[in-house]
Design a protein around this motif. Structure first.
Motif, PDB file in Angstrom:
ATOM      1  N   HIS A  48       0.847  -1.197   0.000  1.00  0.00           N
ATOM      2  CA  HIS A  48       0.000   0.000   0.000  1.00  0.00           C
ATOM      3  C   HIS A  48       0.885   1.252   0.000  1.00  0.00           C
ATOM      4  CE1 HIS A  48      -2.818   3.007   1.693  1.00  0.00           C
ATOM      5  NE2 HIS A  48      -3.739   2.344   1.008  1.00  0.00           N
ATOM      6  N   SER A  91      -1.139  -7.274  -8.499  1.00  0.00           N
ATOM      7  CA  SER A  91      -2.515  -6.929  -8.137  1.00  0.00           C
ATOM      8  C   SER A  91      -3.481  -7.611  -9.100  1.00  0.00           C
ATOM      9  CB  SER A  91      -2.709  -5.416  -8.130  1.00  0.00           C
ATOM     10  OG  SER A  91      -2.197  -4.877  -9.312  1.00  0.00           O
ATOM     11  N   ARG A 226      -6.641  -1.458   1.311  1.00  0.00           N
ATOM     12  CA  ARG A 226      -6.278  -2.414   0.271  1.00  0.00           C
ATOM     13  C   ARG A 226      -6.263  -3.788   0.938  1.00  0.00           C
ATOM     14  NH1 ARG A 226      -1.475  -2.136  -4.342  1.00  0.00           N
ATOM     15  NH2 ARG A 226      -3.009  -2.709  -5.929  1.00  0.00           N
ATOM     16  N   SER A 257      -7.220   0.148  -4.429  1.00  0.00           N
ATOM     17  CA  SER A 257      -6.378   0.733  -3.389  1.00  0.00           C
ATOM     18  C   SER A 257      -6.884   2.137  -3.104  1.00  0.00           C
ATOM     19  CB  SER A 257      -4.931   0.791  -3.885  1.00  0.00           C
ATOM     20  OG  SER A 257      -4.085   1.164  -2.831  1.00  0.00           O
TER      21      SER A 257
END
Ligand code: CS2
Length: 491
Positions: A48, A91, A226, A257
């Motif tokens: 993050h 991700s 996140r 996020s």
């Protein structure tokens, strides 16, 4: 093992051997100095805040590299040190995934090995921000605890708060510029809670230090979001195939996020807005929405899913009755207690959460979220129960989550299979269900003042709700209990 050895390790030098399509830190990492000191360099920070900072370094450079610190385990330091402090973050969205190498961490200090190195780094003249991800329990701090005052007196602190106070004292002594202390944990008004904890400890030690901190140091509130599961055992091998290199510190996360921050940085900050951060005076509303809806639902999924024999959040959400329960919990009981931030629609937010919880790529384990319930549930769901009781509204679903938490804390599931209970109060919690009946268990729980407010512990409705939930879970199991609740018409 043989397979792992075929690949080289990720490092500065090996970057050019990465498979194509992977985003690299395109900046000279040695040319940028450290401006941020971060306490708690776990998976969440690395997927993050370190990613936002990496993005700013990519776009505009600046002296914003991060020195991380681990307060309890050397493993992150060791894994990263062997890779020039580089690691990958993959991700996953719906049908898409993206991998990037993060370069924003310069080094990591393992505090217990050399507390003075950490205090030195925190009080370095170049540090402008000290940020923290120390989890909710890191803020449960008792300023008169012998351990802490003694450790402070010895100048060998062990907790994040004690490190902060010691380092601030040194900065004051050296006349170094002020810093912003940035809490990135899931607490309501996290900056204010942190400020209070720091001031309490500072004033129990040296009043003039507390006065200096009040005048010079900022504690911006933040909302961080996140979903970042702890590294699954299979991830290193999977990531190896996509990188073409071995990354012992790799992380997988969702593509969502969010980071909302109060803009109060006395010595400047990275231009995180370039990476999507929203600077807002409305952080409190975002925090309430996120902590109660996302984190509150997460805890519900963790305990009920676990008791129902599910391993991950996505697997739990694929079960119709859990899915329906979680939606109703959010829509019927939690959302009416929330004032949405401007331009936010709570129904849409809830729909998005349901999609995020269903992300099958994440392998987010129920037991990871189930950890530390005693320090998570008060701000996630108990505060909602209080508000609803004040308005004479139904709290059946919240009571069921508390009942499931109590059963989880016994250390075995409904089929008698054992598990470890990880919680700062685990020893106390285990003893509370030694007694005869669920009524006695609940009475014992309600006397825990760190968890239940006076209002809740004296509420007959709350007590009955939890007792009935417990009895139903024990006699009918998770599925039937949820189906009955889901079919109720109460609002
Ligand atoms: C989770 C959070 O472990 C937990 O308690 O609820 O870590 C959650 O995944 C994050 O807050 C998402 O932003």
């Amino acid at each position: 093992m043989a397979k792992l050895q075929k690949y080289k390790s990720l490092s500065e030098q090996a970057l050019r051997q990465l498979k194509p399509g992977i985003q690299l830190p395109n900046y000279d990492r040695r040319a940028h100095k450290t401006g941020i000191l971060h306490l708690g360099t776990g998976a969440f920070h690395r997927a993050h805040q370190a990613v936002y900072t990496d993005e700013v370094l990519r776009q505009t450079g600046g002296d914003w590299m991060i020195t991380g610190a681990s307060l309890f385990s050397p493993s992150t330091r060791d894994q990263l040190a062997a890779q020039d402090n580089l690691y990958s973050v993959t991700s996953h969205g719906e049908g898409t995934s993206h991998t990037r190498i993060i370069g924003s961490i310069k080094d990591v200090i393992f505090a217990p090995q050399d507390p003075h190195a950490l205090i030195g780094a925190m009080s370095d003249v170049g540090i402008k921000i000290i940020s923290l991800t120390i989890t909710e329990k890191g803020y449960q701090f008792d300023p008169v605890s012998k351990d802490l005052t003694a450790s402070l007196a010895l100048s060998s602190p062990r907790t994040a708060i004690a490190y902060l106070v010691t380092a601030l004292a040194k900065r004051k002594r050296l006349g170094h510029p002020p810093v912003a202390i940035l809490s990135c944990d899931n607490l309501q008004h996290n900056g204010q809670v942190l400020r209070r904890a720091v001031l309490d400890l500072a004033s129990s030690w040296d009043d003039s230090l507390a006065v200096w901190i009040e005048a010079n140091i900022s504690f911006p509130c933040t909302m961080v979001d996140r979903i970042v599961p702890a590294q699954a055992s299979s991830l290193i091998a999977q990531t190896q195939a996509s990188l073409g290199l071995t990354d012992q510190a790799c992380l997988a996360t969702e593509n969502f996020s969010q980071w909302i921050i109060e803009d109060a940085f006395p010595s400047g900050r990275p231009r995180w807005e370039l990476a999507g951060v929203i600077f807002s005076a409305e952080v409190g509303k975002f925090e309430t929405m996120k902590v109660r809806l996302l984190n509150g639902a997460h805890s519900a999924i963790a305990y009920l899913g676990f008791l129902a024999g599910k391993v991950t959040v996505a697997e739990s959400m694929a079960t119709e009755e859990i899915h329906q329960f979680v939606r109703d919990l959010m829509q019927i009981e939690v959302a009416p207690t929330i004032e949405a931030p401007q331009d936010y629609d709570l129904d849409e937010y809830i729909n998005q959460l349901i999609r995020r919880f269903g992300n099958v790529h994440l392998q987010h384990q129920c037991r990871q979220i189930a950890m530390d319930g005693s320090s998570k549930l008060p701000q996630r769901l108990l505060v909602v129960a209080e508000q609803r009781l004040n308005r004479d509204q139904n709290i059946n679903r919240i009571c069921l989550v508390i009942g499931a938490w109590i059963l989880y804390n016994r250390g075995f599931n409904l089929d008698g299979v054992r598990h470890d209970v990880i919680d700062p109060m685990s020893h106390t919690l285990l003893r509370l269900t030694d007694r005869q009946s669920p009524d006695d268990w609940v009475d014992a729980y309600l006397s825990l003042r760190v968890v239940f407010s006076t209002q809740l512990s004296q509420s007959t409705r709350f007590r009955e709700g939890v007792v009935n939930s417990l009895k139903s879970l024990l006699t009918q199991g998770v599925s039937t209990t949820l189906k009955q609740l889901n079919s109720g018409l109460e609002k």
